[in-house]
Design an enzyme around this catalytic site. Sequence first.
Site, PDB file in Angstrom:
ATOM      1  CG  HIS A  74      -2.238  -0.659   1.203  1.00 62.27           C
ATOM      2  ND1 HIS A  74      -2.606  -1.340   2.342  1.00 62.27           N
ATOM      3  CD2 HIS A  74      -2.929  -0.999   0.207  1.00 62.27           C
ATOM      4  CE1 HIS A  74      -3.790  -1.950   2.019  1.00 62.27           C
ATOM      5  NE2 HIS A  74      -4.081  -1.708   0.683  1.00 62.27           N
ATOM      6  CB  CYS A  89      -2.805   0.301   8.797  1.00 63.39           C
ATOM      7  SG  CYS A  89      -1.408   0.190   7.513  1.00 63.39           S
TER       8      CYS A  89
HETATM    9  N1  ARG Z   1      -4.060  -7.263   6.571  1.00 69.77           N
HETATM   10  C1  ARG Z   1      -4.384  -6.013   5.755  1.00 69.77           C
HETATM   11  C2  ARG Z   1      -4.243  -6.135   4.142  1.00 69.77           C
HETATM   12  O1  ARG Z   1      -3.411  -6.891   3.921  1.00 69.77           O
HETATM   13  C3  ARG Z   1      -3.621  -4.649   6.365  1.00 69.77           C
HETATM   14  C4  ARG Z   1      -3.661  -3.602   5.499  1.00 69.77           C
HETATM   15  C5  ARG Z   1      -3.122  -2.486   6.298  1.00 69.77           C
HETATM   16  N2  ARG Z   1      -3.457  -1.176   5.719  1.00 69.77           N
HETATM   17  C6  ARG Z   1      -2.844  -0.032   5.163  1.00 69.77           C
HETATM   18  N3  ARG Z   1      -3.567   1.041   5.073  1.00 69.77           N
HETATM   19  N4  ARG Z   1      -1.822  -0.324   4.655  1.00 69.77           N
HETATM   20  O2  ARG Z   1      -5.012  -5.711   3.769  1.00 69.77           O
END
Ligand code: ARG
Length: 288
Positions: free
Chosen positions: A187, A281
């Site tokens: 991300h 996150c």
């Molecule tokens: N386990 C989640 C996923 O893989 C983690 C998300 C993390 N969020 C972020 N904004 N980077 O989607």
Amino acid sequence: MTIFDEVVHGTVPQTGGAVAPTRTATNRHYAMTAPEYFTVEYAINPWMDTSTPVDTALALAQWDTLRRVYAGLGHSVDLVTPLDGLPDMVYAANGGFLVGDTAVVARFAFPQRAGEADAYAEWMAAAGYRTVRTEHVNEGQGDLLLVGSNLLAGYGFRTDRRAHDEIAAVTGLDVTSLELVDPRFYHLDTALAVLDDSTIAYYPPAFGDDARRRIGELFSDAIEVGSGDAYVLGLNVVSDGRHVVMPAAATGFAGQLRRGGFEPIGVDLSELLKGGGSVKCCTLERHP
Ligand code: ARG
């Protein structure tokens, strides 16, 4: 330089004669979702390992510390109701992108998280937003980071580049598409931190060549963070323009921030790191 100059020109002297600008905090509005049902029961990013035990009570305590840090800084925090069976819902940033009265609701890449979209949409509607859905995958503020009036938009792992155009049309914002190339930094908010309306920090190896060039053009004073900090998700921060709430383990980045006139505030979100997320996150910002 006299004290008068320092006050008028907004600079403070640093050791060694270098001068860092004075940073100004503005009040922020966030939404967060408690990790009541947080587990790692599937693996959709390289940080997740289903054989690692998760201490949900500890995750809750760490998350609550983060919430209290925001409150202590004078920011508003709305709470979204977590749902059983949606263990990643704690990563509220992914719920969508909020600006003005418009909420772009997430469309998740993986079926395991698909149910979160309706849950967040429901909260957004109740909070008074006009909710908009995209045709293509977008994972909200995980990949959509507002810097001033420029929306930096990641693609490569989760958010579909075609969603960037949809979001530009809906919000009227200028969108800069940036390609992510390292699966650890899946991300945008794992590889780039927005510090204020014109300042960012980033981890260059996470980006494709064009993206790196574009970031260099847009932000000549960008802070470049090293691997040691990036690999503890040190860039996954929330800044109010002065205070930077960040993973405590990113000590090198904290020093860079201090030298840049920011005030780093370290928090420990070790349990939530097991799901591949940290401070940012867990935080959905309600942009005015
Ligand atoms: N386990 C989640 C996923 O893989 C983690 C998300 C993390 N969020 C972020 N904004 N980077 O989607």
